[in-house]
Each structure stands twice: as C-alpha cells, then as structure tokens.
Design a protein around this motif. Structure first.
Motif, PDB file in Angstrom:
ATOM      1  N   TRP A  34     -30.887 -17.776  22.658  1.00 31.37           N
ATOM      2  CA  TRP A  34     -32.015 -17.221  21.969  1.00 31.37           C
ATOM      3  C   TRP A  34     -33.458 -17.174  22.840  1.00 31.37           C
ATOM      4  CZ3 TRP A  34     -31.433 -13.537  18.348  1.00 31.37           C
ATOM      5  CH2 TRP A  34     -30.291 -13.468  17.597  1.00 31.37           C
ATOM      6  N   TYR A  35     -33.840 -15.982  23.475  1.00 28.16           N
ATOM      7  CA  TYR A  35     -35.210 -15.762  24.046  1.00 28.16           C
ATOM      8  C   TYR A  35     -36.267 -15.071  23.053  1.00 28.16           C
ATOM      9  CZ  TYR A  35     -33.364 -17.524  28.442  1.00 28.16           C
ATOM     10  OH  TYR A  35     -32.614 -18.486  29.337  1.00 28.16           O
ATOM     11  N   ARG A  36     -37.385 -15.555  23.316  1.00 33.18           N
ATOM     12  CA  ARG A  36     -38.496 -14.591  22.687  1.00 33.18           C
ATOM     13  C   ARG A  36     -39.398 -14.162  23.897  1.00 33.18           C
ATOM     14  NH1 ARG A  36     -42.710 -17.425  18.790  1.00 33.18           N
ATOM     15  NH2 ARG A  36     -42.931 -18.804  20.465  1.00 33.18           N
ATOM     16  N   GLN A  37     -39.430 -12.735  23.786  1.00 36.66           N
ATOM     17  CA  GLN A  37     -40.300 -11.953  24.581  1.00 36.66           C
ATOM     18  C   GLN A  37     -41.573 -11.333  23.939  1.00 36.66           C
ATOM     19  OE1 GLN A  37     -38.351  -8.890  27.021  1.00 36.66           O
ATOM     20  NE2 GLN A  37     -39.846  -9.039  28.685  1.00 36.66           N
ATOM     21  N   PRO A  43     -39.349 -13.440  29.217  1.00 37.64           N
ATOM     22  CA  PRO A  43     -38.691 -14.045  28.149  1.00 37.64           C
ATOM     23  C   PRO A  43     -38.891 -15.531  28.367  1.00 37.64           C
ATOM     24  CG  PRO A  43     -37.255 -12.436  29.235  1.00 37.64           C
ATOM     25  CD  PRO A  43     -38.383 -12.634  30.066  1.00 37.64           C
ATOM     26  N   GLU A  44     -38.895 -16.136  27.001  1.00 34.93           N
ATOM     27  CA  GLU A  44     -39.073 -17.883  26.855  1.00 34.93           C
ATOM     28  C   GLU A  44     -37.847 -18.187  26.007  1.00 34.93           C
ATOM     29  OE1 GLU A  44     -42.500 -20.988  25.394  1.00 34.93           O
ATOM     30  OE2 GLU A  44     -42.370 -18.988  24.399  1.00 34.93           O
ATOM     31  N   LEU A  45     -37.375 -19.278  26.614  1.00 35.93           N
ATOM     32  CA  LEU A  45     -36.134 -19.657  25.653  1.00 35.93           C
ATOM     33  C   LEU A  45     -36.619 -20.390  24.421  1.00 35.93           C
ATOM     34  CD1 LEU A  45     -32.953 -20.492  25.683  1.00 35.93           C
ATOM     35  CD2 LEU A  45     -33.708 -22.510  26.716  1.00 35.93           C
ATOM     36  N   LEU A  46     -35.850 -20.022  23.454  1.00 37.39           N
ATOM     37  CA  LEU A  46     -36.139 -20.754  22.043  1.00 37.39           C
ATOM     38  C   LEU A  46     -35.219 -21.666  21.710  1.00 37.39           C
ATOM     39  CD1 LEU A  46     -37.333 -17.810  19.772  1.00 37.39           C
ATOM     40  CD2 LEU A  46     -38.740 -19.488  20.798  1.00 37.39           C
ATOM     41  N   VAL A  47     -33.818 -21.338  21.961  1.00 37.31           N
ATOM     42  CA  VAL A  47     -32.781 -22.388  21.656  1.00 37.31           C
ATOM     43  C   VAL A  47     -31.422 -22.084  22.558  1.00 37.31           C
ATOM     44  CG1 VAL A  47     -32.049 -20.797  19.529  1.00 37.31           C
ATOM     45  CG2 VAL A  47     -31.588 -23.531  19.704  1.00 37.31           C
ATOM     46  N   GLN A  48     -30.926 -23.097  22.856  1.00 34.06           N
ATOM     47  CA  GLN A  48     -29.451 -22.749  23.570  1.00 34.06           C
ATOM     48  C   GLN A  48     -28.449 -23.671  22.963  1.00 34.06           C
ATOM     49  OE1 GLN A  48     -29.970 -24.057  27.704  1.00 34.06           O
ATOM     50  NE2 GLN A  48     -27.810 -24.046  28.032  1.00 34.06           N
ATOM     51  N   PHE A  49     -27.473 -22.993  22.614  1.00 33.09           N
ATOM     52  CA  PHE A  49     -26.200 -23.523  22.348  1.00 33.09           C
ATOM     53  C   PHE A  49     -25.250 -23.679  23.286  1.00 33.09           C
ATOM     54  CE2 PHE A  49     -27.032 -23.526  17.640  1.00 33.09           C
ATOM     55  CZ  PHE A  49     -28.007 -22.349  17.705  1.00 33.09           C
ATOM     56  N   SER A  87     -44.629 -11.373  16.367  1.00 35.20           N
ATOM     57  CA  SER A  87     -44.189 -10.230  16.605  1.00 35.20           C
ATOM     58  C   SER A  87     -43.809 -10.128  18.256  1.00 35.20           C
ATOM     59  CB  SER A  87     -45.340  -8.952  16.670  1.00 35.20           C
ATOM     60  OG  SER A  87     -45.638  -8.857  15.171  1.00 35.20           O
ATOM     61  N   ALA A  88     -42.520  -9.794  18.384  1.00 42.13           N
ATOM     62  CA  ALA A  88     -42.052 -10.033  19.747  1.00 42.13           C
ATOM     63  C   ALA A  88     -40.481  -9.299  19.783  1.00 42.13           C
ATOM     64  CB  ALA A  88     -41.896 -11.225  20.146  1.00 42.13           C
ATOM     65  N   MET A  89     -40.127  -9.412  21.297  1.00 37.56           N
ATOM     66  CA  MET A  89     -38.586  -9.130  21.424  1.00 37.56           C
ATOM     67  C   MET A  89     -37.825 -10.329  21.038  1.00 37.56           C
ATOM     68  SD  MET A  89     -36.420  -6.515  21.877  1.00 37.56           S
ATOM     69  CE  MET A  89     -36.789  -5.264  22.995  1.00 37.56           C
ATOM     70  N   TYR A  90     -36.794 -10.470  20.216  1.00 39.40           N
ATOM     71  CA  TYR A  90     -35.859 -11.505  20.591  1.00 39.40           C
ATOM     72  C   TYR A  90     -34.518 -11.209  21.167  1.00 39.40           C
ATOM     73  CZ  TYR A  90     -39.624 -13.539  17.350  1.00 39.40           C
ATOM     74  OH  TYR A  90     -40.726 -14.367  17.168  1.00 39.40           O
ATOM     75  N   LEU A  91     -34.388 -11.741  22.107  1.00 44.22           N
ATOM     76  CA  LEU A  91     -33.329 -11.497  23.066  1.00 44.22           C
ATOM     77  C   LEU A  91     -32.150 -12.706  22.832  1.00 44.22           C
ATOM     78  CD1 LEU A  91     -35.105 -10.487  26.148  1.00 44.22           C
ATOM     79  CD2 LEU A  91     -33.819  -9.075  24.771  1.00 44.22           C
ATOM     80  N   CYS A  92     -31.060 -12.178  22.745  1.00 36.41           N
ATOM     81  CA  CYS A  92     -29.756 -13.012  22.676  1.00 36.41           C
ATOM     82  C   CYS A  92     -29.085 -13.001  24.129  1.00 36.41           C
ATOM     83  CB  CYS A  92     -28.851 -12.839  21.719  1.00 36.41           C
ATOM     84  SG  CYS A  92     -27.292 -13.908  21.470  1.00 36.41           S
ATOM     85  N   ALA A  93     -28.463 -14.037  24.595  1.00 36.97           N
ATOM     86  CA  ALA A  93     -27.725 -13.783  26.034  1.00 36.97           C
ATOM     87  C   ALA A  93     -26.687 -14.924  25.738  1.00 36.97           C
ATOM     88  CB  ALA A  93     -28.659 -14.303  27.034  1.00 36.97           C
ATOM     89  N   SER A  94     -25.398 -14.746  26.449  1.00 36.01           N
ATOM     90  CA  SER A  94     -24.507 -15.658  26.415  1.00 36.01           C
ATOM     91  C   SER A  94     -23.930 -15.758  28.006  1.00 36.01           C
ATOM     92  CB  SER A  94     -23.416 -15.068  25.607  1.00 36.01           C
ATOM     93  OG  SER A  94     -22.573 -13.903  26.066  1.00 36.01           O
ATOM     94  N   SER A  95     -23.426 -16.869  28.216  1.00 36.82           N
ATOM     95  CA  SER A  95     -23.106 -17.208  29.479  1.00 36.82           C
ATOM     96  C   SER A  95     -21.672 -18.026  29.569  1.00 36.82           C
ATOM     97  CB  SER A  95     -24.286 -17.840  30.197  1.00 36.82           C
ATOM     98  OG  SER A  95     -23.773 -18.385  31.610  1.00 36.82           O
ATOM     99  N   GLY A 106     -31.687  -6.782  22.146  1.00 39.39           N
ATOM    100  CA  GLY A 106     -32.850  -7.396  21.755  1.00 39.39           C
ATOM    101  C   GLY A 106     -32.787  -6.924  20.064  1.00 39.39           C
ATOM    102  N   THR A 107     -33.668  -7.573  19.641  1.00 38.12           N
ATOM    103  CA  THR A 107     -34.440  -7.158  18.229  1.00 38.12           C
ATOM    104  C   THR A 107     -35.843  -7.160  18.380  1.00 38.12           C
ATOM    105  OG1 THR A 107     -32.558  -8.173  16.989  1.00 38.12           O
ATOM    106  CG2 THR A 107     -34.666  -7.582  15.674  1.00 38.12           C
ATOM    107  N   ARG A 108     -36.572  -5.808  18.157  1.00 37.34           N
ATOM    108  CA  ARG A 108     -38.005  -5.848  18.056  1.00 37.34           C
ATOM    109  C   ARG A 108     -38.627  -6.213  16.497  1.00 37.34           C
ATOM    110  NH1 ARG A 108     -41.781  -5.950  21.869  1.00 37.34           N
ATOM    111  NH2 ARG A 108     -40.596  -4.504  23.074  1.00 37.34           N
ATOM    112  N   LEU A 109     -39.245  -7.320  16.647  1.00 31.80           N
ATOM    113  CA  LEU A 109     -39.706  -7.625  15.339  1.00 31.80           C
ATOM    114  C   LEU A 109     -41.299  -7.437  15.315  1.00 31.80           C
ATOM    115  CD1 LEU A 109     -39.619  -9.122  12.650  1.00 31.80           C
ATOM    116  CD2 LEU A 109     -40.317 -11.226  13.978  1.00 31.80           C
TER     117      LEU A 109
END
Lengths: 112, 114
Positions: A34-37, A43-49, A87-95, A106-109
């Motif tokens: 999960w990234y916040r932009q 984008p800045e990493l919030l959490v990695q699973f 307030s930001a864009m929240y981006l999810c990525a997988s790898s 992304g989700t624009r909040l």
C-alpha cells in the motif's frame, strides 16, 4: 493481462469519519504494497505484506491507520479517524519478487 | 539510505522532439531501477526496468533508459515524443534487504506542445 483491482476509485468523507479501501492483487503474487501519493509527490510506502504477514509498516501512522491481509490474498487499508491531511491517492501494488510492482488504479481520497 | 532524485519537476517538449528525463539514485550496491508513468488520476504503469546486464534498456511505448554507474544515473529517453506521452514520470529504486521496497522520486511532469 491480469491486473490489480482497487475499490472504491473515489471516496469523499468528512474528517473524523472512518474509511476503508480494498485491494485484490494479481493471483499468485505473495507481496502486496500500500502506497500513499500526495498530490505533486511520488508514492510513499505505507505497508508491505508478504503473504499474510506485515514485513514493513515503518511509515504507517499506526494511531489511525490499519491494514490487514487475512488470507494472504486481498487486503484492506483503514483510516479511523480520517484527517484533512489524509487526502491523497492510495495505491495498491503486488509483486512476485524483486520489488517490481504491478499497480492498481488507486483510490482518490478527499477529506473535507 | 537509498534515495532517488528527479531534478526536473516539469518539462515541456514539442511533439516530435526528443526527450530525456533525468534520474539519479543513491544506493550502495548494484540497484534495481525502474521507470513508471502515471496518467492523470490513474495508477502507475511500468515502462522499463534494469536489474543487470546490458546498461541500455528498452521499454514499452518506444522508451529506453541507460544505466550509468559512474554517474549514478538512469535517464529515460525517447527519440520522438507523441502528444499521448504527456503524463507524470517516476523513477524508482528497489531497496533490497529484508524487504524489497520501491522508493520513488518526486516525479517529472511532462507536457507536450503541438
């Protein structure tokens, strides 16, 4: 081509309310991010699973943010209570590996 | 700590002109480097990546990038820009260790003039 799914695409909420975002990664991808932009920034990493385990949440504001990936597949990011600065864009990525991320739309909040 | 610098916040080029977007990284070992593109309101799409081997990397949409270890750079190039290339471009490096974490630069916003 398989894609990362996110919902909702847009969310408007008032401050102090709770919000939740959902992410469904590409099938078979063990790593989920999960990234916040913030507007105008990278984008800045919030959490990695890795599967269902959190491997990095050093930048997650844990007093109000939480994230889970209960079965190691889809994931939910929650904010409670929301603040104006969220307030930001929240981006999810997988790898699969090596950090190469496939990003969702992304989700624009917007927090009012 | 690993970091990525994109010195140009905003660039304007004419359609058909060549393009070079700059990226400098700070990393102790051989880095894994990426360029992503983001259209307004959208997620990020990978243009190309460098892990090892040939230092000139070809990507999608006619983009290429060259890894120069001596200059700690990974600049993105395109010989002839199309109006549809207008977007924001992000350079990123993987922070390798216990976790593989993508660290992004602040981005370069590309405008294309007709």
């Amino acid at each position: 081509e398989a894609e990362v799914a996110q919902s909702p695409r847009y969310k408007i909420t008032e401050k102090s309310q709770a919000v939740a975002f959902w992410c469904d990664p590409i099938s078979g991808h063990a790593t989920l991010y999960w990234y916040r932009q913030i507007l105008g920034q990278g984008p800045e990493l919030l959490v990695q699973f890795q599967d269902e385990s959190v491997v990095d949440d050093s930048q997650l504001p844990k007093d109000r943010f939480s994230a889970e990936r209960l079965k190691g597949v889809d994931s939910t990011l929650k904010i409670q209570p929301a603040e104006l600065g969220d307030s930001a864009m929240y981006l999810c990525a997988s790898s699969l590996d090596e950090g190469r991320g496939f990003f969702g739309p992304g989700t624009r909040l917007t927090v009012l | 700590a690993q970091s990525v610098t994109q010195p140009d916040i905003h660039i304007t080029v004419s359609e058909g002109a060549s393009l070079e977007l700059r990226c400098n990284y700070s990393y102790g070992a051989t880095p894994y480097l990426f360029w992503y593109v983001q259209s307004p309101g959208q997620g990020l799409q990978l243009l190309l990546k460098y892990f090892s081997g040939d230092t000139l990397v070809q990507g999608i949409k006619g983009f290429e990038a060259e890894f120069k270890r001596s200059q700690s750079s990974f600049n993105l190039r395109k010989p002839s820009v199309h109006w549809s290339d207008a977007a924001e471009y992000f350079c990123a490096v993987v922070s390798r260790g216990a976790t593989n974490k993508l660290i992004f630069g602040t981005g370069t916003l590309l405008a294309v003039q007709p």
